[in-house]
Design a protein around this motif. Structure first.
Motif, PDB file in Angstrom:
ATOM      1  N   MET A 178       7.855 -17.456  -8.348  1.00  0.00           N
ATOM      2  CA  MET A 178       6.345 -17.965  -8.708  1.00  0.00           C
ATOM      3  C   MET A 178       6.451 -19.117  -9.765  1.00  0.00           C
ATOM      4  N   PRO A 179       5.574 -20.167  -9.879  1.00  0.00           N
ATOM      5  CA  PRO A 179       5.601 -20.993 -10.844  1.00  0.00           C
ATOM      6  C   PRO A 179       5.544 -20.414 -12.094  1.00  0.00           C
ATOM      7  N   PRO A 180       5.896 -20.603 -13.493  1.00  0.00           N
ATOM      8  CA  PRO A 180       5.640 -20.168 -14.781  1.00  0.00           C
ATOM      9  C   PRO A 180       4.125 -19.956 -14.967  1.00  0.00           C
ATOM     10  N   SER A 181       3.133 -20.638 -14.713  1.00  0.00           N
ATOM     11  CA  SER A 181       1.839 -20.162 -14.887  1.00  0.00           C
ATOM     12  C   SER A 181       1.367 -19.172 -13.795  1.00  0.00           C
ATOM     13  N   TRP A 182       2.034 -18.839 -12.981  1.00  0.00           N
ATOM     14  CA  TRP A 182       1.511 -17.663 -11.965  1.00  0.00           C
ATOM     15  C   TRP A 182       2.298 -16.429 -12.155  1.00  0.00           C
ATOM     16  N   SER A 183       1.509 -15.344 -11.859  1.00  0.00           N
ATOM     17  CA  SER A 183       2.175 -14.143 -11.975  1.00  0.00           C
ATOM     18  C   SER A 183       1.763 -13.218 -10.682  1.00  0.00           C
ATOM     19  N   VAL A 184       2.610 -12.589  -9.859  1.00  0.00           N
ATOM     20  CA  VAL A 184       2.205 -11.659  -8.961  1.00  0.00           C
ATOM     21  C   VAL A 184       1.912 -10.225  -9.443  1.00  0.00           C
ATOM     22  N   VAL A 185       0.772  -9.708  -8.927  1.00  0.00           N
ATOM     23  CA  VAL A 185       0.344  -8.387  -9.426  1.00  0.00           C
ATOM     24  C   VAL A 185       0.291  -7.443  -8.204  1.00  0.00           C
ATOM     25  N   SER A 186       0.850  -6.467  -8.174  1.00  0.00           N
ATOM     26  CA  SER A 186       0.545  -5.443  -7.053  1.00  0.00           C
ATOM     27  C   SER A 186      -0.293  -4.677  -7.320  1.00  0.00           C
ATOM     28  N   VAL A 187      -1.240  -4.330  -6.519  1.00  0.00           N
ATOM     29  CA  VAL A 187      -2.569  -3.622  -7.010  1.00  0.00           C
ATOM     30  C   VAL A 187      -2.492  -2.289  -6.005  1.00  0.00           C
ATOM     31  N   LEU A 188      -2.752  -0.908  -6.989  1.00  0.00           N
ATOM     32  CA  LEU A 188      -2.892   0.316  -6.344  1.00  0.00           C
ATOM     33  C   LEU A 188      -4.143   0.583  -5.855  1.00  0.00           C
ATOM     34  N   LEU A 189      -4.389   0.936  -4.575  1.00  0.00           N
ATOM     35  CA  LEU A 189      -5.733   1.384  -4.246  1.00  0.00           C
ATOM     36  C   LEU A 189      -5.951   2.835  -4.014  1.00  0.00           C
ATOM     37  N   SER A 190      -7.069   3.171  -3.762  1.00  0.00           N
ATOM     38  CA  SER A 190      -7.226   4.687  -3.105  1.00  0.00           C
ATOM     39  C   SER A 190      -6.379   4.974  -1.943  1.00  0.00           C
ATOM     40  N   SER A 191      -6.251   3.986  -1.216  1.00  0.00           N
ATOM     41  CA  SER A 191      -5.866   4.044   0.052  1.00  0.00           C
ATOM     42  C   SER A 191      -4.483   3.687   0.056  1.00  0.00           C
ATOM     43  N   SER A 192      -3.702   3.320  -0.896  1.00  0.00           N
ATOM     44  CA  SER A 192      -2.227   3.306  -1.032  1.00  0.00           C
ATOM     45  C   SER A 192      -1.606   4.287  -0.599  1.00  0.00           C
ATOM     46  N   TYR A 193      -0.229   4.178  -0.158  1.00  0.00           N
ATOM     47  CA  TYR A 193       0.778   5.163   0.189  1.00  0.00           C
ATOM     48  C   TYR A 193       0.197   5.903   1.460  1.00  0.00           C
ATOM     49  N   ARG A 194      -0.109   7.420   1.233  1.00  0.00           N
ATOM     50  CA  ARG A 194      -0.566   7.963   2.222  1.00  0.00           C
ATOM     51  C   ARG A 194      -1.948   8.448   2.496  1.00  0.00           C
ATOM     52  N   GLN A 195      -2.816   7.595   1.552  1.00  0.00           N
ATOM     53  CA  GLN A 195      -4.347   8.065   1.545  1.00  0.00           C
ATOM     54  C   GLN A 195      -5.001   6.985   2.655  1.00  0.00           C
ATOM     55  N   TRP A 196      -4.351   6.234   3.294  1.00  0.00           N
ATOM     56  CA  TRP A 196      -5.473   5.280   4.045  1.00  0.00           C
ATOM     57  C   TRP A 196      -6.215   5.905   5.098  1.00  0.00           C
ATOM     58  N   GLY A 197      -5.552   7.063   5.586  1.00  0.00           N
ATOM     59  CA  GLY A 197      -6.488   7.665   6.666  1.00  0.00           C
ATOM     60  C   GLY A 197      -7.870   8.304   6.330  1.00  0.00           C
ATOM     61  N   ILE A 198      -8.206   8.342   4.975  1.00  0.00           N
ATOM     62  CA  ILE A 198      -9.360   8.822   4.567  1.00  0.00           C
ATOM     63  C   ILE A 198     -10.074   7.728   3.927  1.00  0.00           C
ATOM     64  N   ALA A 199      -9.693   6.608   3.640  1.00  0.00           N
ATOM     65  CA  ALA A 199     -10.317   5.496   3.180  1.00  0.00           C
ATOM     66  C   ALA A 199     -11.115   4.449   4.018  1.00  0.00           C
ATOM     67  N   SER A 200     -11.399   3.514   3.431  1.00  0.00           N
ATOM     68  CA  SER A 200     -12.024   2.378   4.310  1.00  0.00           C
ATOM     69  C   SER A 200     -12.021   0.999   3.746  1.00  0.00           C
ATOM     70  N   LEU A 201     -12.135   0.008   4.630  1.00  0.00           N
ATOM     71  CA  LEU A 201     -12.263  -1.365   4.185  1.00  0.00           C
ATOM     72  C   LEU A 201     -13.311  -1.409   3.114  1.00  0.00           C
ATOM     73  N   ASP A 202     -14.357  -0.933   3.257  1.00  0.00           N
ATOM     74  CA  ASP A 202     -15.533  -0.912   2.148  1.00  0.00           C
ATOM     75  C   ASP A 202     -14.905  -0.365   0.926  1.00  0.00           C
ATOM     76  N   SER A 203     -14.094   0.825   0.744  1.00  0.00           N
ATOM     77  CA  SER A 203     -13.849   1.334  -0.530  1.00  0.00           C
ATOM     78  C   SER A 203     -12.521   0.466  -1.047  1.00  0.00           C
ATOM     79  N   ASP A 204     -11.945  -0.113  -0.017  1.00  0.00           N
ATOM     80  CA  ASP A 204     -10.803  -1.032  -0.689  1.00  0.00           C
ATOM     81  C   ASP A 204     -11.250  -2.148  -1.247  1.00  0.00           C
ATOM     82  N   VAL A 205     -12.458  -3.029  -0.913  1.00  0.00           N
ATOM     83  CA  VAL A 205     -12.944  -4.027  -1.230  1.00  0.00           C
ATOM     84  C   VAL A 205     -13.806  -3.978  -2.710  1.00  0.00           C
ATOM     85  N   SER A 206     -14.410  -2.816  -2.609  1.00  0.00           N
ATOM     86  CA  SER A 206     -14.900  -2.106  -3.911  1.00  0.00           C
ATOM     87  C   SER A 206     -13.936  -2.319  -4.925  1.00  0.00           C
TER      88      SER A 206
END
Length: 326
Positions: free
Chosen positions: A61-89
């Motif tokens: 990425m250009p020097p003024s930009w950074s990539v950030v990887s976000v951890l959500l409650s739905s990450s890894y093996r938890q997506w089955g009990i999550a929702s798009l609403d909770s992700d967006v929150s």
């Protein structure tokens, strides 16, 4: 062969209680030069920098930009009990955190696979120009209100595939139909958050899945009303108008659709170029701002794992071009 293991130096940001985002150190820029943030959202089963191309993208990425990887409650093996609403929150909290950290910078959300649903859901539900969360009372523990979503500057969707079509492709038809039927029974009994029997979801990533989330992904007919069902090839133009047609907010948010040309989770009978062209046309028809490099990434599989180097370079080039034009 055993996985060799890797490590990344960087900064772990706690953007809200119990949830973090990881920002790797860049060799081409000091932290003081970084003003802009690309928040990367993985797909089902993904977590911090588990998508193969995310690390080389962060480094390039250009020097003024950074990539950030976000951890959500739905990450890894938890997506089955999550929702798009909770992700967006939770994403709203993450965007707010980086807005405060870099108040003069720009923010782009980039989703991979099911992360594309998060990008879409974030944008098509956002109707406020308010970029502050100071008055929000609903950042965690439930659906995020419209006013609680801070404005972003761009949205990138890489490998946006239909979970419904993938499920039909991967599961025996009798199992798919039976799993939908039992999930519908659970819903009728007000048991939407109960976990389905393992036989119902066996063969699809093998994690506990609630009846509600299964129907969101499986999106059965005749109306195919699953919350996650944005990218199926058979959706009518009226549905596409309400999603792709609104996600750019009249040109305020730059949009890029980067469909993998050899995505193994898209049925072979689906014409990817025609489908993406229809999505892009809907963005434009909604007076949206479509990036010039949006389109098919030739030679790319779902997450670019094991592809030739030039394929990854093509994707990275397109993302870099996108952020430079935001």
């Amino acid at each position: 062969m055993a996985f060799p293991g890797t490590s990344l130096p960087g900064v772990l940001h706690t953007y809200t209680k119990y949830l973090v985002a990881f920002e790797p150190t860049k060799s081409n820029a000091s932290p003081k030069k970084i003003q802009n943030t690309l928040i990367f959202i993985g797909g089902l089963m993904d977590g911090l920098f588990t998508v193969p191309y995310a690390t080389p993208l962060a480094e390039a990425m250009p020097p003024s930009w950074s990539v950030v990887s976000v951890l959500l409650s739905s990450s890894y093996r938890q997506w089955g009990i999550a929702s798009l609403d909770s992700d967006v929150s939770e994403l709203a909290s993450c965007v707010s955190y980086f807005r405060k950290l870099r108040p003069n910078g720009k923010i782009v959300l980039m989703g991979h696979s099911t992360g594309c649903q998060d990008v879409m859901h974030y944008l098509v539900s956002l109707e406020s120009e308010d970029t502050s969360l100071e008055d929000s009372k609903n950042l965690t523990g439930g659906s995020c209100s419209v006013l609680a979503r801070p404005k972003i500057d761009g949205g990138i969707m890489q490998a946006s595939v239909s979970d419904r079509e993938a499920l039909i492709m991967l599961l025996p038809s009798r199992q798919y139909e039976a799993s939908v039927k039992i999930a519908q029974v659970y819903i009728s009994q007000n048991r939407g958050e109960d976990i389905l029997p393992s036989w119902a979801t066996a063969g699809f990533l093998n994690v506990p899945v609630s009846a509600r989330r299964w129907l969101s992904l499986a999106s059965p007919g005749p109306d195919h009303a699953g919350e996650d069902d944005f990218f199926s090839s058979d959706l009518p133009d009226s549905r596409i108008k309400e999603t792709f047609g609104k996600m750019s907010h009249g040109g305020d948010v730059r949009i890029s659709i980067l469909m993998s040309g050899e995505d193994q989770f898209v049925p072979k009978e689906v014409d990817k170029k025609t489908m993406v062209s229809k999505w892009e046309a809907a963005v434009k028809a909604g007076e949206g701002l479509l990036d010039e490099d949006s389109g098919i990434v030739e030679g790319a599989n779902h997450n670019l794992d094991g592809v030739p180097e030039h394929v990854t370079e093509d994707l990275v080039r397109r993302v870099i071009g996108f952020v430079e034009r935001v």
